[in-house]
Write a protein that holds these residues in place. Structure first.
Motif, PDB file in Angstrom:
ATOM      1  N   VAL A 180       0.782  -1.095   0.154  1.00 42.46           N
ATOM      2  CA  VAL A 180      -0.058  -0.011  -0.006  1.00 42.46           C
ATOM      3  C   VAL A 180       1.117   1.287   0.018  1.00 42.46           C
ATOM      4  CG1 VAL A 180      -1.744   1.169   1.095  1.00 42.46           C
ATOM      5  CG2 VAL A 180      -1.751  -1.250   1.286  1.00 42.46           C
ATOM      6  N   ARG A 181       0.534   2.134  -0.993  1.00 42.51           N
ATOM      7  CA  ARG A 181       1.275   3.310  -0.854  1.00 42.51           C
ATOM      8  C   ARG A 181       0.641   4.318  -0.121  1.00 42.51           C
ATOM      9  NH1 ARG A 181       0.669   5.990  -5.441  1.00 42.51           N
ATOM     10  NH2 ARG A 181      -0.969   4.677  -6.225  1.00 42.51           N
ATOM     11  N   VAL A 182       1.238   5.311   0.447  1.00 45.65           N
ATOM     12  CA  VAL A 182       0.709   6.411   1.458  1.00 45.65           C
ATOM     13  C   VAL A 182       1.235   7.570   1.328  1.00 45.65           C
ATOM     14  CG1 VAL A 182       0.127   6.677   3.804  1.00 45.65           C
ATOM     15  CG2 VAL A 182       0.567   4.604   2.947  1.00 45.65           C
ATOM     16  N   ASN A 183       0.581   8.666   0.856  1.00 47.92           N
ATOM     17  CA  ASN A 183       1.024   9.867   0.508  1.00 47.92           C
ATOM     18  C   ASN A 183      -0.246  10.990   1.096  1.00 47.92           C
ATOM     19  OD1 ASN A 183       3.271   9.591  -1.295  1.00 47.92           O
ATOM     20  ND2 ASN A 183       1.702   8.288  -2.183  1.00 47.92           N
ATOM     21  N   GLY A 184       0.166  12.273   0.991  1.00 46.81           N
ATOM     22  CA  GLY A 184      -0.743  13.277   1.383  1.00 46.81           C
ATOM     23  C   GLY A 184      -0.899  14.571   0.518  1.00 46.81           C
ATOM     24  N   VAL A 185      -1.998  15.275   0.330  1.00 46.22           N
ATOM     25  CA  VAL A 185      -2.128  16.300  -0.437  1.00 46.22           C
ATOM     26  C   VAL A 185      -2.230  17.491   0.615  1.00 46.22           C
ATOM     27  CG1 VAL A 185      -3.573  17.488  -1.984  1.00 46.22           C
ATOM     28  CG2 VAL A 185      -3.123  15.228  -2.310  1.00 46.22           C
ATOM     29  N   GLY A 186      -1.637  18.681   0.231  1.00 50.55           N
ATOM     30  CA  GLY A 186      -1.546  19.802   1.491  1.00 50.55           C
ATOM     31  C   GLY A 186      -2.218  20.951   0.859  1.00 50.55           C
ATOM     32  N   PRO A 187      -3.539  21.223   0.874  1.00 50.43           N
ATOM     33  CA  PRO A 187      -4.216  22.252   0.331  1.00 50.43           C
ATOM     34  C   PRO A 187      -3.796  23.480   1.154  1.00 50.43           C
ATOM     35  CG  PRO A 187      -5.851  20.563   0.997  1.00 50.43           C
ATOM     36  CD  PRO A 187      -4.687  20.173   1.347  1.00 50.43           C
ATOM     37  N   GLY A 188      -3.784  24.673   0.346  1.00 55.09           N
ATOM     38  CA  GLY A 188      -3.542  25.932   1.305  1.00 55.09           C
ATOM     39  C   GLY A 188      -5.045  26.713   1.354  1.00 55.09           C
ATOM     40  N   GLY A 189      -5.230  27.948   1.578  1.00 53.94           N
ATOM     41  CA  GLY A 189      -6.492  28.476   2.010  1.00 53.94           C
ATOM     42  C   GLY A 189      -7.509  28.194   0.699  1.00 53.94           C
ATOM     43  N   THR A 190      -8.514  27.472   0.993  1.00 54.44           N
ATOM     44  CA  THR A 190      -9.546  26.914   0.078  1.00 54.44           C
ATOM     45  C   THR A 190     -10.851  27.475   0.452  1.00 54.44           C
ATOM     46  OG1 THR A 190      -7.784  25.084  -0.104  1.00 54.44           O
ATOM     47  CG2 THR A 190     -10.187  24.782  -1.122  1.00 54.44           C
ATOM     48  N   LEU A 191     -11.473  27.846  -0.717  1.00 54.23           N
ATOM     49  CA  LEU A 191     -12.946  28.242  -0.384  1.00 54.23           C
ATOM     50  C   LEU A 191     -13.868  27.097  -0.132  1.00 54.23           C
ATOM     51  CD1 LEU A 191     -12.706  30.816  -3.363  1.00 54.23           C
ATOM     52  CD2 LEU A 191     -13.584  31.434  -1.003  1.00 54.23           C
ATOM     53  N   THR A 192     -13.978  26.835   1.357  1.00 56.64           N
ATOM     54  CA  THR A 192     -14.955  25.832   1.556  1.00 56.64           C
ATOM     55  C   THR A 192     -15.647  26.089   2.913  1.00 56.64           C
ATOM     56  OG1 THR A 192     -13.348  24.560   3.290  1.00 56.64           O
ATOM     57  CG2 THR A 192     -13.344  24.064   0.818  1.00 56.64           C
ATOM     58  N   GLY A 193     -16.681  25.248   3.445  1.00 55.58           N
ATOM     59  CA  GLY A 193     -17.254  25.557   4.643  1.00 55.58           C
ATOM     60  C   GLY A 193     -16.534  24.931   5.771  1.00 55.58           C
ATOM     61  N   LEU A 194     -15.282  24.665   5.824  1.00 56.42           N
ATOM     62  CA  LEU A 194     -14.388  24.182   7.077  1.00 56.42           C
ATOM     63  C   LEU A 194     -15.232  24.711   8.227  1.00 56.42           C
ATOM     64  CD1 LEU A 194     -12.566  22.060   7.782  1.00 56.42           C
ATOM     65  CD2 LEU A 194     -10.800  24.187   7.611  1.00 56.42           C
ATOM     66  N   ALA A 195     -15.445  24.011   9.088  1.00 55.18           N
ATOM     67  CA  ALA A 195     -16.210  24.434  10.547  1.00 55.18           C
ATOM     68  C   ALA A 195     -15.028  24.160  11.563  1.00 55.18           C
ATOM     69  CB  ALA A 195     -17.351  23.783  10.756  1.00 55.18           C
ATOM     70  N   GLY A 196     -15.327  24.616  12.666  1.00 53.91           N
ATOM     71  CA  GLY A 196     -14.707  24.219  13.835  1.00 53.91           C
ATOM     72  C   GLY A 196     -15.251  23.372  14.916  1.00 53.91           C
ATOM     73  N   THR A 197     -14.629  23.498  16.226  1.00 57.92           N
ATOM     74  CA  THR A 197     -15.048  22.517  17.387  1.00 57.92           C
ATOM     75  C   THR A 197     -16.037  22.960  18.049  1.00 57.92           C
ATOM     76  OG1 THR A 197     -13.532  23.380  18.833  1.00 57.92           O
ATOM     77  CG2 THR A 197     -12.559  21.844  17.534  1.00 57.92           C
ATOM     78  N   GLU A 198     -16.894  21.913  18.423  1.00 55.90           N
ATOM     79  CA  GLU A 198     -17.990  22.195  19.441  1.00 55.90           C
ATOM     80  C   GLU A 198     -17.562  22.515  20.846  1.00 55.90           C
ATOM     81  OE1 GLU A 198     -20.290  18.432  19.887  1.00 55.90           O
ATOM     82  OE2 GLU A 198     -20.836  18.690  17.757  1.00 55.90           O
ATOM     83  N   SER A 199     -16.368  22.052  21.096  1.00 55.92           N
ATOM     84  CA  SER A 199     -15.749  22.432  22.500  1.00 55.92           C
ATOM     85  C   SER A 199     -15.468  24.120  22.583  1.00 55.92           C
ATOM     86  CB  SER A 199     -14.462  22.007  22.764  1.00 55.92           C
ATOM     87  OG  SER A 199     -13.794  21.264  21.728  1.00 55.92           O
ATOM     88  N   LEU A 200     -15.110  24.589  21.539  1.00 56.90           N
ATOM     89  CA  LEU A 200     -15.138  26.246  21.356  1.00 56.90           C
ATOM     90  C   LEU A 200     -16.031  26.989  21.141  1.00 56.90           C
ATOM     91  CD1 LEU A 200     -11.448  26.354  19.811  1.00 56.90           C
ATOM     92  CD2 LEU A 200     -12.061  26.907  22.295  1.00 56.90           C
ATOM     93  N   GLY A 201     -17.381  26.197  20.781  1.00 54.60           N
ATOM     94  CA  GLY A 201     -18.525  26.781  20.072  1.00 54.60           C
ATOM     95  C   GLY A 201     -18.459  27.158  18.855  1.00 54.60           C
ATOM     96  N   HIS A 202     -17.891  26.617  17.975  1.00 61.72           N
ATOM     97  CA  HIS A 202     -17.403  26.898  16.641  1.00 61.72           C
ATOM     98  C   HIS A 202     -17.948  25.801  15.548  1.00 61.72           C
ATOM     99  CE1 HIS A 202     -13.704  29.557  17.899  1.00 61.72           C
ATOM    100  NE2 HIS A 202     -14.824  30.076  18.067  1.00 61.72           N
ATOM    101  N   ALA A 203     -18.922  25.132  16.118  1.00 56.62           N
ATOM    102  CA  ALA A 203     -19.555  24.136  15.058  1.00 56.62           C
ATOM    103  C   ALA A 203     -20.181  24.530  13.868  1.00 56.62           C
ATOM    104  CB  ALA A 203     -20.383  23.096  15.956  1.00 56.62           C
ATOM    105  N   GLN A 204     -20.615  25.974  14.163  1.00 53.78           N
ATOM    106  CA  GLN A 204     -21.246  26.459  12.855  1.00 53.78           C
ATOM    107  C   GLN A 204     -20.570  27.586  12.391  1.00 53.78           C
ATOM    108  OE1 GLN A 204     -24.203  24.985  11.891  1.00 53.78           O
ATOM    109  NE2 GLN A 204     -24.065  23.860  14.053  1.00 53.78           N
ATOM    110  N   ARG A 205     -19.340  27.926  12.952  1.00 51.52           N
ATOM    111  CA  ARG A 205     -18.576  28.916  12.227  1.00 51.52           C
ATOM    112  C   ARG A 205     -17.717  28.272  11.102  1.00 51.52           C
ATOM    113  NH1 ARG A 205     -13.849  32.407  15.589  1.00 51.52           N
ATOM    114  NH2 ARG A 205     -13.111  33.172  13.656  1.00 51.52           N
TER     115      ARG A 205
END
Ligand code: NAD
Length: 265
Positions: A180-205
């Motif tokens: 099995v080959r294992v690699n990664g892709v490293g995006p920079g700042g990308t226009l998505t809806g990436l959200a935060g954590t529930e613990s910081l109250g950022h689940a909807q941010r």
């Protein structure tokens, strides 16, 4: 590049939206026989699944649970008879919170939540898929980040977590070789809806508030002058998934960040 994934079968986590959804759609466009799309957002996942109900299978679950990944592998084998590619991608952001922005309790809670999603979620995915991938001579692709090599793209926890993805790629590339080959892709700042954590109250941010402002800010910061969209990254996910086109590539992270690393200062 068309048909590079003909008859291949993939699992993509975090596939309901953003980069994961773009990868799932691109894999199908490249001729994949099936994509098992994993996400906790049932509504969006089902909308994606309806776009190609024959080849897309939805698995609703939280990537922090091993059972979610076990079900995804099971679905790939039951529905399509094989598993060639795992894209572990589901993640959350810390909105660049510095260490001074935490107290002991909020640090512990956010660290537990963010690492459980961004790191344990990746490892559980690899753990559940490992044997099926080995049987097919397949590959794993982890979504890393510009924050895997640079500070300031995230806060302390996100940056630590994405740096750890580099270690995960290298260690698993050794452990899972030669099948099995294992690699990664490293995006920079990308226009998505990436959200935060529930613990910081950022689940909807969302990482992108105003799209025009995000474009301007990221564009001004990177040599190529534009914020990326999810589709900009998908070619690398196809290349790394392709046993024919990248048979000797393992243990590497391919950056897709507009040239952040090209700058000396
Ligand atoms: P996104 O929010 O559009 O997609 C992430 C998906 O993961 C969502 O559909 C979400 O529901 C899912 N998800 C989150 N937590 C989950 C959980 N616990 N269980 C199951 N599903 C869960 O964001 P995106 O930007 O496409 O993020 C994808 C990956 O790309 C992440 O690993 C992120 O860290 C990474 N990344 C994003 C950027 C960026 O600027 N957007 C930059 C570099 C790296």
């Amino acid at each position: 590049m068309t048909g590079w994934l003909k008859d291949r079968v993939a699992i993509v986590t975090g596939a309901a939206d953003g980069i994961g959804a773009a990868v799932a759609r691109r894999y199908l466009a490249e001729g994949a026989a099936g994509v098992v799309a994993v996400d906790r957002d049932a509504a969006r996942l089902q909308a994606l699944q309806r776009s190609d109900a024959g080849r897309l299978v939805a698995v609703v679950g939280d990537v922090r649970d091993h059972d979610t990944h076990a079900r995804a592998t099971e679905q790939a084998l039951e529905r399509f008879g094989r598993l060639d590619v795992l894209v572990a991608n589901a993640g959350v952001f810390d909105f660049r919170r510095p260490l001074r922005g935490y107290d002991a309790a909020s640090l512990a809670a956010t660290m537990d939540e963010l690492f459980a999603i961004n790191l344990r979620g990746y490892l559980y995915a690899a753990m559940a898929a490992r044997e099926a991938l080995a049987a097919a001579g397949g590959s794993i692709i982890f979504t890393a980040s510009v924050a895997s090599y640079h500070a300031g793209g995230g806060g302390i926890l996100y940056t630590m977590g994405k740096h750890a993805v580099v270690g995960m790629v290298r260690q698993l590339a050794l452990e899972l070789a030669p099948r099995v080959r294992v690699n990664g892709v490293g995006p920079g700042g990308t226009l998505t809806g990436l959200a935060g954590t529930e613990s910081l109250g950022h689940a909807q941010r969302r990482i992108v508030g105003d799209a025009a402002q995000f474009h301007e800010r990221v564009g001004a910061a990177v040599p190529l002058g534009f914020a990326q969209s999810p589709e900009h990254h998908t070619g690398l996910y196809v290349l790394l998934a392709s046993a024919e086109n990248a048979p000797a590539v393992t243990g590497e992270i391919f950056m897709s960040d507009g040239g952040v690393g090209a700058r000396s200062i």
